[in-house]
Scaffold this active site. Structure first.
Site, PDB file in Angstrom:
ATOM      1  N   ASP A   1      21.735 -20.142  31.999  1.00  0.00           N
ATOM      2  CA  ASP A   1      22.925 -20.559  31.254  1.00  0.00           C
ATOM      3  C   ASP A   1      22.606 -21.894  30.576  1.00  0.00           C
ATOM      4  O   ASP A   1      21.531 -22.452  30.752  1.00  0.00           O
ATOM      5  CB  ASP A   1      24.142 -20.644  32.175  1.00  0.00           C
ATOM      6  CG  ASP A   1      24.001 -21.735  33.231  1.00  0.00           C
ATOM      7  OD1 ASP A   1      22.952 -22.417  33.283  1.00  0.00           O
ATOM      8  OD2 ASP A   1      24.950 -21.910  34.014  1.00  0.00           O
TER       9      ASP A   1
ATOM     10  N   ASP B   1      27.123 -11.097  35.308  1.00  0.00           N
ATOM     11  CA  ASP B   1      26.623 -11.857  36.445  1.00  0.00           C
ATOM     12  C   ASP B   1      27.824 -12.371  37.201  1.00  0.00           C
ATOM     13  O   ASP B   1      28.899 -12.525  36.632  1.00  0.00           O
ATOM     14  CB  ASP B   1      25.795 -13.069  35.985  1.00  0.00           C
ATOM     15  CG  ASP B   1      26.679 -14.178  35.459  1.00  0.00           C
ATOM     16  OD1 ASP B   1      27.171 -14.066  34.323  1.00  0.00           O
ATOM     17  OD2 ASP B   1      26.933 -15.148  36.198  1.00  0.00           O
TER      18      ASP B   1
ATOM     19  N   CYS C   1      25.750   3.411  52.411  1.00  0.00           N
ATOM     20  CA  CYS C   1      24.777   2.509  51.778  1.00  0.00           C
ATOM     21  C   CYS C   1      23.384   2.747  52.351  1.00  0.00           C
ATOM     22  O   CYS C   1      23.207   2.868  53.559  1.00  0.00           O
ATOM     23  CB  CYS C   1      25.199   1.052  52.004  1.00  0.00           C
ATOM     24  SG  CYS C   1      24.059  -0.160  51.327  1.00  0.00           S
TER      25      CYS C   1
ATOM     26  N   CYS D   1      20.870   0.609  52.052  1.00  0.00           N
ATOM     27  CA  CYS D   1      20.093  -0.632  52.108  1.00  0.00           C
ATOM     28  C   CYS D   1      19.484  -0.838  53.493  1.00  0.00           C
ATOM     29  O   CYS D   1      19.891  -0.226  54.472  1.00  0.00           O
ATOM     30  CB  CYS D   1      20.932  -1.830  51.675  1.00  0.00           C
ATOM     31  SG  CYS D   1      21.878  -2.633  52.987  1.00  0.00           S
TER      32      CYS D   1
ATOM     33  N   CYS E   1      22.028  -1.716  56.312  1.00  0.00           N
ATOM     34  CA  CYS E   1      22.860  -0.611  56.803  1.00  0.00           C
ATOM     35  C   CYS E   1      22.034   0.446  57.532  1.00  0.00           C
ATOM     36  O   CYS E   1      22.531   1.152  58.393  1.00  0.00           O
ATOM     37  CB  CYS E   1      23.636   0.010  55.643  1.00  0.00           C
ATOM     38  SG  CYS E   1      24.848  -1.135  54.955  1.00  0.00           S
TER      39      CYS E   1
ATOM     40  N   HIS F   1      22.890  -6.906  51.772  1.00  0.00           N
ATOM     41  CA  HIS F   1      23.786  -5.747  51.627  1.00  0.00           C
ATOM     42  C   HIS F   1      24.674  -5.871  50.384  1.00  0.00           C
ATOM     43  O   HIS F   1      24.783  -4.929  49.591  1.00  0.00           O
ATOM     44  CB  HIS F   1      24.674  -5.525  52.854  1.00  0.00           C
ATOM     45  CG  HIS F   1      25.775  -4.571  52.526  1.00  0.00           C
ATOM     46  ND1 HIS F   1      25.585  -3.207  52.442  1.00  0.00           N
ATOM     47  CD2 HIS F   1      27.058  -4.797  52.126  1.00  0.00           C
ATOM     48  CE1 HIS F   1      26.697  -2.633  52.026  1.00  0.00           C
ATOM     49  NE2 HIS F   1      27.616  -3.573  51.827  1.00  0.00           N
TER      50      HIS F   1
END
Ligand code: ZN
Length: 418
Positions: free
Chosen positions: A91, A315, A353, A355, A358, A384
């Site tokens: 930014d 974002d 999930c 991931c 999980c 996660h």
């Protein structure tokens, strides 16, 4: 080649595209994790790669104060410094200066502000923001803008929008004159020479340590950067909560001519319906063939909604910040892992999930880590939540490709992986 954008499939207002940067391709719509201080808090870079993060954000204000632009530049820019081979966006520092600094003073020339670290006085202008962002070396950098506070009256919104338009032209002018100074432009030259060639190394940079570090950075990147590649500067549309001023800001920003356009100045305390209304009306005025970046939003429901409206890039600090406070997003809704009800819950955080958190840990264990203030709680929770956001966008892209409008509902999460 510095940036190219191709829309591969459109469905309604939503589109799936491919944004090609000097540090890799990005499938859009994309969610960009925020790595304020050259670090997505709690998550190592190899894990970010595994999660499928294609582009991350750095904050110029924070990096300018610590470790300083010159340090990062000498390390080959943010890519070399943080060992991140994929794309980065920074930014302009404008938003942080406006949101973190009560002691700021704004003039036509720029903004004087005090460091939140030690109270020292600093100055950002369109030119110095470009200089800092060129030194940091992100693939996509942002024009210096003024984020109008909310609420603000129309005169104030107009004056602020007009200054942002003038600052956009100044940002572009400085960028065009200095864009070849990006640190990895020299990395690219080292990378294309015979590896370890002393002549090339000594001509690549002015300091003796720079070329070696830069060459290491180039080696880590794993793919050559075209020698003529530069950063790309995006313009930012402001105009407060006024649709007409937003339209005017869009037209004036487009007149300056950027390869991509952002919608800034939202999520500053206004009601959510108003955010949506302003996003929707502003998008109508942005060129369809350029990437559109909505800054600083939102919840999982919102990122799906905005992607459906035709936003390509988003974002937000929400998934990472909420994770550190034990607030987790799941396919079954929000979970506050600190609650006693999870103390003996053997199930995974989110059964939908895939991931690594999980797949491996129970809610009871995550609750225990959080209650005990273990560092691992922040790490696992963040992994996660980021996985959930990145998966959400993956599913949104899949839906658009199938010509369906994606909805934020449990049925969305049960669909097979694209
Ligand atoms: Zn998970």
């Amino acid at each position: 080649m510095s940036l190219s954008f191709h829309i591969e499939r459109a469905s309604g207002r939503a589109r799936v595209g491919r944004l090609v940067t000097p540090h890799g391709e990005i499938e859009t719509p994309v969610f960009m994790p925020v790595g304020t201080l050259a670090s997505v808090k709690g998550v190592p870079q190899d894990t970010l790669e595994e999660l499928g993060a294609q582009i991350i954000l750095g904050n110029t204000y924070h990096l300018y104060l610590r470790p300083g632009v010159e340090t990062v530049r000498r390390m080959g820019g943010l890519h070399g410094f943080m060992a991140w081979p994929r794309a980065i966006l920074t930014d302009s520092g404008g938003f942080q200066v406006f949101s973190l600094n009560e002691l700021r003073k704004v003039t036509e020339e720029g903004v004087t502000f005090r460091s939140h670290l030690d109270g020292s006085s600093h100055f950002f202008s369109p030119e110095s923001s470009m200089e800092a962002q060129i030194g940091l070396g992100a693939d996509i950098i942002m024009a210096f803008d003024e984020c109008t506070e909310f609420p603000a009256d129309r005169e104030r919104m107009r004056a602020s929008m007009e200054m942002t338009a003038r600052w956009a032209a100044r940002s572009k002018k400085y960028f065009e004159e200095h864009k070849t100074e990006v640190p990895w432009a020299r990395v690219a030259h080292v990378g294309t020479a015979a590896p370890g060639c002393p002549a090339e190394r000594s001509s690549a940079g002015e300091s003796s340590d720079f070329p070696t570090l830069a060459a290491k950075g180039a080696a880590r990147m794993g793919h050559p950067i075209p020698g003529d590649a530069t950063q790309s500067l995006f313009g930012i549309v402001q105009g407060g909560m006024d649709r007409e001023l937003r339209r005017e800001s869009a037209l004036r920003t487009i007149e300056v001519d950027f390869p991509g356009y952002a919608i800034g100045g939202l999520s500053v305390g206004e009601p959510r319906e108003l955010t949506r209304e302003i996003v929707e009306s502003t998008l109508e005025h942005l060129p369809a063939d350029k990437p559109r970046y909505l800054m600083g939003v939102g919840t999982p429901e919102e990122i799906v909604e905005y992607a459906n409206l035709g936003v390509d890039m988003m974002d937000c600090v929400l998934p990472t910040r909420a994770a550190r406070h034990g607030l987790l997003f799941t396919s079954e809704g929000k979970v506050s892992i600190k609650q006693a009800r999870y103390a003996q819950d053997q199930g995974p955080l989110d059964p939908g999930c895939g991931c690594r958190v999980c797949q491996r840990y129970s809610r009871a264990y995550l609750r225990h880590l959080y209650a005990s203030n273990e560092v691992l709680a922040q790490v696992l929770n963040t992994i996660h939540n980021l996985s959930f956001y990145l998966d959400t966008m993956r599913r949104v892209r899949h839906s658009i490709r199938l010509g369906e409008e994606s909805r934020f509902s449990s049925s969305v999460w049960s669909r097979p992986e694209p």
